[in-house]
Design an enzyme around this catalytic site. Structure first.
Site: not given
Ligand code: DAT
Ligand code: MG
Length: 135
Positions: A10, A50, A113, A116, A127
């Site tokens: 990212k 997303y 974080n 992805h 994707e």
């Molecule tokens: P991952 O990236 O581990 O698959 P995800 O698909 O649940 O996680 O969420 C996608 C991204 O969205 C994640 O990398 C960071 C952001 N995100 C997820 N939960 C969040 C939250 N509670 N607050 C802010 N950003 C969040």
């Molecule tokens: Mg995810």
């Protein structure tokens, strides 16, 4: 089972010069990188990527962040590539990610974080189609 997944370094990872660190860990795990691309996403592409999160309160911020600078997209292939890369990445919240994982070692904020990774082989193919559309 051999499968494919989409990994992104990212924009925070690119800004922090961690592209090599991410690639090194994928390779050390024994997975193959078969395509690689650096680009800055437009909002429409980010929203497609997303789409599953469109109704979440953090969606707009997530799109702001993922479009904030260049990212690196990788197709990663290998046995159980989805689970293997999710293990390397660590939990979504870096404060819950184990040390030794990328997020555990290099991040503190859920909104920044570092990486992805697709969450299933089907989502991986979806994707991959966004970042590497068939010619
Ligand atoms: P991952 O990236 O581990 O698959 P995800 O698909 O649940 O996680 O969420 C996608 C991204 O969205 C994640 O990398 C960071 C952001 N995100 C997820 N939960 C969040 C939250 N509670 N607050 C802010 N950003 C969040
Ligand atoms: Mg995810």
């Amino acid at each position: 089972m051999a499968e494919r997944t989409l990994i992104l370094v990212k924009p925070d990872g690119v800004r922090r010069r961690l592209i090599g660190e991410v690639i090194a860990r994928i390779e050390a795990k024994g997975l193959d990188i078969t395509r690689m691309q650096m680009r800055t996403l437009d909002r429409e592409t980010a929203e497609r990527h997303y789409a599953e999160h469109v109704d979440k309160p953090f969606f707009a911020g997530l799109v702001d962040f993922i479009t904030s600078g260049p990212l690196v997209a990788l197709i990663v292939e290998g046995d159980d590539a989805v689970a293997a890369t999710r293990q390397i990445m660590g939990a979504t919240n870096p404060l819950e990610a184990t040390p030794g994982s990328l997020r555990g070692d290099f991040a503190t904020a859920i909104g920044e974080n570092l990486v992805h990774g697709s969450d299933s082989p089907d989502n991986g193919e979806r994707e991959i189609g966004i970042f590497f559309p068939p010619a």
